[in-house]
Design a protein around this motif. Structure first.
Motif, PDB file in Angstrom:
ATOM      1  N   LYS A 274      40.701  59.515  38.010  1.00  0.00           N
ATOM      2  CA  LYS A 274      39.449  58.957  37.493  1.00  0.00           C
ATOM      3  C   LYS A 274      39.717  58.057  36.296  1.00  0.00           C
ATOM      4  O   LYS A 274      39.178  56.937  36.196  1.00  0.00           O
ATOM      5  CB  LYS A 274      38.491  60.086  37.107  1.00  0.00           C
ATOM      6  N   SER A 275      40.568  58.522  35.380  1.00  0.00           N
ATOM      7  CA  SER A 275      40.902  57.713  34.206  1.00  0.00           C
ATOM      8  C   SER A 275      41.676  56.463  34.606  1.00  0.00           C
ATOM      9  O   SER A 275      41.464  55.383  34.040  1.00  0.00           O
ATOM     10  CB  SER A 275      41.726  58.539  33.213  1.00  0.00           C
ATOM     11  N   ILE A 276      42.564  56.618  35.580  1.00  0.00           N
ATOM     12  CA  ILE A 276      43.368  55.475  36.027  1.00  0.00           C
ATOM     13  C   ILE A 276      42.479  54.407  36.654  1.00  0.00           C
ATOM     14  O   ILE A 276      42.540  53.227  36.300  1.00  0.00           O
ATOM     15  CB  ILE A 276      44.442  55.936  37.029  1.00  0.00           C
ATOM     16  N   LEU A 277      41.647  54.807  37.608  1.00  0.00           N
ATOM     17  CA  LEU A 277      40.858  53.849  38.376  1.00  0.00           C
ATOM     18  C   LEU A 277      39.719  53.236  37.576  1.00  0.00           C
ATOM     19  O   LEU A 277      39.162  52.204  37.984  1.00  0.00           O
ATOM     20  CB  LEU A 277      40.310  54.522  39.637  1.00  0.00           C
ATOM     21  N   THR A 278      39.366  53.835  36.456  1.00  0.00           N
ATOM     22  CA  THR A 278      38.311  53.266  35.598  1.00  0.00           C
ATOM     23  C   THR A 278      38.894  52.586  34.362  1.00  0.00           C
ATOM     24  O   THR A 278      38.142  52.203  33.457  1.00  0.00           O
ATOM     25  CB  THR A 278      37.318  54.365  35.156  1.00  0.00           C
ATOM     26  N   SER A 279      40.201  52.427  34.334  1.00  0.00           N
ATOM     27  CA  SER A 279      40.868  51.820  33.180  1.00  0.00           C
ATOM     28  C   SER A 279      40.902  50.299  33.343  1.00  0.00           C
ATOM     29  O   SER A 279      41.457  49.779  34.313  1.00  0.00           O
ATOM     30  CB  SER A 279      42.291  52.367  33.048  1.00  0.00           C
ATOM     31  N   LEU A 280      40.321  49.581  32.398  1.00  0.00           N
ATOM     32  CA  LEU A 280      40.323  48.117  32.432  1.00  0.00           C
ATOM     33  C   LEU A 280      41.740  47.545  32.316  1.00  0.00           C
ATOM     34  O   LEU A 280      42.085  46.602  33.043  1.00  0.00           O
ATOM     35  CB  LEU A 280      39.429  47.565  31.322  1.00  0.00           C
ATOM     36  N   PRO A 281      42.614  48.070  31.447  1.00  0.00           N
ATOM     37  CA  PRO A 281      43.992  47.575  31.408  1.00  0.00           C
ATOM     38  C   PRO A 281      44.728  47.778  32.735  1.00  0.00           C
ATOM     39  O   PRO A 281      45.519  46.911  33.144  1.00  0.00           O
ATOM     40  CB  PRO A 281      44.636  48.398  30.291  1.00  0.00           C
ATOM     41  N   PHE A 282      44.485  48.911  33.417  1.00  0.00           N
ATOM     42  CA  PHE A 282      45.116  49.125  34.717  1.00  0.00           C
ATOM     43  C   PHE A 282      44.605  48.121  35.741  1.00  0.00           C
ATOM     44  O   PHE A 282      45.380  47.562  36.518  1.00  0.00           O
ATOM     45  CB  PHE A 282      44.866  50.545  35.208  1.00  0.00           C
ATOM     46  N   LEU A 283      43.307  47.847  35.739  1.00  0.00           N
ATOM     47  CA  LEU A 283      42.743  46.847  36.652  1.00  0.00           C
ATOM     48  C   LEU A 283      43.362  45.477  36.386  1.00  0.00           C
ATOM     49  O   LEU A 283      43.681  44.733  37.325  1.00  0.00           O
ATOM     50  CB  LEU A 283      41.226  46.780  36.479  1.00  0.00           C
ATOM     51  N   ALA A 284      43.554  45.138  35.109  1.00  0.00           N
ATOM     52  CA  ALA A 284      44.172  43.857  34.765  1.00  0.00           C
ATOM     53  C   ALA A 284      45.597  43.789  35.308  1.00  0.00           C
ATOM     54  O   ALA A 284      46.039  42.745  35.803  1.00  0.00           O
ATOM     55  CB  ALA A 284      44.168  43.668  33.249  1.00  0.00           C
ATOM     56  N   MET A 285      46.331  44.899  35.218  1.00  0.00           N
ATOM     57  CA  MET A 285      47.693  44.935  35.751  1.00  0.00           C
ATOM     58  C   MET A 285      47.699  44.769  37.270  1.00  0.00           C
ATOM     59  O   MET A 285      48.536  44.051  37.836  1.00  0.00           O
ATOM     60  CB  MET A 285      48.363  46.255  35.361  1.00  0.00           C
TER      61      MET A 285
END
Length: 517
Positions: A274-285
């Protein structure tokens, strides 16, 4: 046996790990790309020669350049094999199934393979998946002789196994690479370029001397031998390595610090999805990685077709030319990796600034070169140079999308990379469709320019998005609470009988998870 192992141990353990990771990618690509070459011998073309005329001759003549009205390119596919070698008459559609089946499986397992490596250990995951791939490659000729559908199934399973490799290797990097050496470790993951060149160079002589079956047996045997060496030299972390020196272990653990769980009994925790998929920095990566993958698939597929169909020059007919982009990317990655490590050692800029700055080389410059490729006119040498430097400049991805997941959450680096790579590999299916859409009415420059503009736009747009929203800061959800503390807390909660005891228990079991900045 122990004597040979001790000889290896003269070299630092982390160097052995990096070297074996390089050869893991090398062998993986040998097992991946051999089919594209071998199928030419398995399904020989009845037409020994074809003549291709290009619209470039008229354009070049107007400028008084290289070509004239009678210029034509003749391509021969005259494959020599030992007498009695079995060949097939599969249709173009059946051959397409054979060639694409690997990537069907590969895209599927990428999505969860990183989590599997973190739960089961990257050493075991890499060993068993590579061993399965190697054994199935040895069995490929028998599968082909039974029926092409059997061959499709075998290649599908090899792809499923291969999808575990790169996320597992990234999980290994998180445990073994000190920050000042991470660039070199990630550069080792581009050993597939050498694997491609070696396979293309080795397959021809093997096929001509022993038949197309040997072009599967030899890479498969190399894969089995590699697996044995991997099992001896590589371990999941410095703590688990039985022969690493105390000095080297202390150096690695101190350099990595508390960002990665390194205990001898590592906590096996399901990633915080949940934290991963809602993380804006992860989405940017993920977006940055998708842009890079789009460019890579685009250069590997659409650009050679452009040079062939629009210019009348068959890029893939010459082994040296066809391998130049791959070699350039590997060489540039080593250079950029060394530069990145130097910057980290000197500690002159932040990790976030470095990741964003090198997007200029990994994404923006390749995008601009693709735009230029659409305006080269009939200049094959210039076109090949632009293709080569576009992929070569993307070697800077070792400092951007190929390492940013290590910054965000090294404890879950395999999971993050697996998700990003699974999404990114869909570009392999989409880019041919985009190319086909724009070139359905012809292969002139007017049709090809929108194709290059699309690829360049994705390169540049993904970089701009990352520059705006990306970061190199380790996220709070990376940190894992120690198992012992959690167990003590549960035990104390169960045994609490007084207010005083409760107060003491609460104080003793407070988990202080650092907020890294």
């Amino acid at each position: 046996m122990k004597l040979h192992i001790k000889l290896f141990d003269v070299i630092p353990a982390r160097f052995n790990v990096a070297l074996m990771m390089f050869f893991a990618c090398w062998v993986n690509y040998m097992l991946r790309v051999n089919m594209s070459v071998n199928i030419i011998a398995m399904v020989p073309d009845d037409h020994k020669a074809t003549s291709v005329k290009s619209e470039c001759k008229a354009i070049v003549n107007d400028d008084g350049l290289l070509y004239n009205d009678t210029t034509a390119v003749v391509t021969r596919r005259d494959i020599r094999q030992p007498e009695g070698t079995v060949t097939f008459n599969w249709t173009a559609q059946e051959q397409a199934y054979v060639l694409s089946s690997y990537f069907w499986g590969y895209a599927i397992t990428c999505l969860f393979s990183g989590t599997a490596a973190e739960l089961w250990g990257p050493r075991k995951v890499v060993f068993f998946t590579m061993l399965l791939s190697a054994v199935l490659t040895i069995l490929t000729p028998q599968a082909a002789r039974l029926h092409y559908v059997m061959l499709v199934v075998v290649r599908l399973v090899i792809g499923l196994a291969a999808g575990f490799l790169f996320p597992a290797l990234h999980a290994l990097v998180a445990h073994w690479a000190p920050p000042a050496e991470k660039g070199k470790f990630v550069s080792a993951l581009l050993g597939g370029a050498i694997g491609t060149v070696v396979t293309w160079s080795l397959s021809g002589p093997l096929i001509e001397t022993f038949g197309w079956g040997a072009a599967f047996y030899v890479p498969g045997a190399i894969g089995v031998v590699w697996c044995a060496i991997w099992w001896v030299l590589v371990y999941d972390s410095p703590v688990k390595h039985p022969r690493i020196s105390a000095e080297e272990k202390a150096y690695i653990l101190e350099a990595i610090g508390d960002k990665v769980q390194q205990g001898s009994k590592d906590t096996k925790v399901v990633p915080p999805f949940k934290s991963i998929l809602t993380s804006l920095p992860f989405l940017a990566m993920v977006i940055l990685h998708y842009g890079s993958n789009w460019g890579l698939y685009f250069v590997m597929t659409a650009a050679p077709k452009f040079v062939s169909s629009a210019l009348g020059f068959n890029l893939t007919s010459t082994g040296t030319l066809s391998s130049l982009p791959y070699l350039a990317r590997m060489i540039f990655s080593l250079i950029f990796g060394a530069i990145g490590d130097r910057i980290v050692k000197q500690n002159v800029v932040s990790t976030t600034f470095m990741r964003k700055f090198f997007c200029l080389f990994s994404h923006i410059v390749p995008g601009l070169l693709l735009i230029g490729l659409g305006f080269t006119g009939c200049a094959p040498i210039l076109s090949v140079a632009l293709i080569t430097f576009s992929m070569g400049s993307n070697g800077a991805a070792t400092l951007t999308n190929l390492v940013n997941h290590q910054d965000l959450a090294p404890n879950y680096a395999g999971t993050l990379y697996g998700i990003a790579n699974g999404i990114g590999n869909t570009a392999g299916f989409v880019t041919p469709l985009v190319t086909a859409y724009f070139t359905k009415d012809g292969n002139g420059f007017a049709e090809w320019r929108p194709v290059f503009m699309t690829g360049a736009s994705l390169y540049i747009a993904s970089a701009m998005y990352f520059i705006l929203f990306g970061t190199g800061v380790t996220q709070k959800w990376n940190y894992i609470a120690p198992v012992e503390v959690e167990e003590d807390k549960r035990a104390n909660d169960n045994n609490t009988t007084t207010t005083a005891t409760t107060t003491t228990t609460t104080t003793d079991t407070t988990i202080n998870i650092p907020n890294k900045t």
